[in-house]
Design a protein around this motif. Structure first.
Motif, short mmCIF file in Angstrom:
data_model
loop_
_atom_site.label_atom_id
_atom_site.label_comp_id
_atom_site.label_asym_id
_atom_site.label_seq_id
_atom_site.Cartn_x
_atom_site.Cartn_y
_atom_site.Cartn_z
N PRO A 220 22.44 73.10 37.48
CA PRO A 220 23.26 73.60 38.60
C PRO A 220 22.96 75.03 39.02
N ALA A 221 22.80 75.93 38.05
CA ALA A 221 22.56 77.34 38.39
C ALA A 221 21.22 77.51 39.10
N VAL A 222 20.20 76.82 38.60
CA VAL A 222 18.87 76.90 39.23
C VAL A 222 18.90 76.27 40.61
N ASN A 223 19.56 75.12 40.70
CA ASN A 223 19.66 74.41 41.97
C ASN A 223 20.36 75.29 43.02
N ALA A 224 21.41 75.99 42.61
CA ALA A 224 22.16 76.83 43.53
C ALA A 224 21.30 77.98 44.05
N VAL A 225 20.55 78.61 43.15
CA VAL A 225 19.67 79.71 43.56
C VAL A 225 18.59 79.21 44.50
N PHE A 226 18.01 78.06 44.17
CA PHE A 226 16.95 77.51 45.01
C PHE A 226 17.44 77.22 46.42
N PHE A 227 18.59 76.56 46.52
CA PHE A 227 19.09 76.21 47.85
C PHE A 227 19.62 77.43 48.60
#
Length: 266
Positions: A220-227
């Motif tokens: 989730p944390a990586v996904n949030a930063v990516f998006f």
């Protein structure tokens, strides 16, 4: 005989032309509201357009390699834009399409096989790797043109949403492709400039690079930063977050969601 063979090696395949035709017809259906289901029309339009962009991505690699010195790409069928000719159809077409359906992520696929030993010059190697993701960048610019040109008057809402979501896929694919991860094009850009020792140590990671990136995106944390980065790029191109969200919402028509993304039925 050689001339005829060369022409056949570069003749655009009927498979690709079929995908372009589907993209055109479903794009027309989205624009006119001809389909009884706006979501289904958006799904078919975005899917076919995404597959067309994947073919153009791989074609850009192959065409640049041809001019760089690898004359074998024609015989392999890479210049016909036929996705069935790719070294890994599963990695190049099936998995990227699955990732789009599952999470709305334009994840890059496997590349065409380039005989690198036939190519001389580090700049040529870097350009061959960069050619694919640059195609995604160009596709993103085209999809977002109505937004940053302020030419949305008269554009039907479903078509606007579809363009926004397709632009999101292209931007995300561009960013992911340029990551300097073994197995991705970004690493291919810098690899010729690395020492032999570093290249040899990183080579075993190439087969798992794409899988590792996909796994990280489920955190989730990586996904949030990516998006955040993706939406930042889209915002700079004039595409509102709401439009790309609603495009993804329509794309997943089987969920039959209602709300502020719902569009009037014809």
């Amino acid at each position: 005989m050689v001339h005829q063979r060369t022409r056949s090696e570069r003749q655009v395949s009927s498979v690709f032309l079929g995908m372009v035709a589907i993209m055109a017809v479903t794009g027309w259906a989205v624009w006119t509201g001809y389909s009884q289901s706006a979501g289904l029309a958006v799904f078919l339009f975005v899917t076919s357009a995404w597959l067309v962009s994947l073919c153009l991505h791989e074609y850009a690699h192959a065409r640049t390699a041809l001019h760089g010195g690898d004359l074998t790409v024609g015989a392999k069928g890479y210049l016909t834009l036929n996705p069935l000719k790719y070294t890994h159809v599963l990695l190049s077409v099936v998995l990227p399409l699955l990732f789009v359906i599952m999470g709305g992520i334009g994840l890059p696929g496997g590349a065409v096989f380039i005989e690198r030993d036939r190519i001389r010059g580090r700049w040529k190697h870097s350009l061959i790797s960069a050619a694919g993701p640059l195609t995604n960048v160009a596709f993103a610019v085209v999809c977002t043109a109505p937004f940053w040109l302020g030419a949305l008057d008269g554009v039907p809402q479903p078509f606007r949403f579809a363009l926004a979501f397709l632009a999101l896929l292209q931007v995300s694919a561009s960013i992911l492709n340029f990551l300097p991860v073994p197995g991705l094009d970004g690493y291919g850009v810098i690899e010729p400039w690395l020492s032999y020792r570093v290249r040899r140590e990183l080579a075993p990671l190439a087969p798992v690079g794409l899988i590792a990136v996909f796994a990280l995106l489920w955190i989730p944390a990586v996904n949030a930063v990516f998006f955040d980065v993706v939406h930042g790029a889209l915002s700079a191109l004039g595409v509102p977050d709401l439009d790309s969200y609603c495009g993804f919402d329509l794309f997943r028509f089987w969920e039959d969601t209602e709300g502020f993304c719902a569009v009037p039925q014809p």
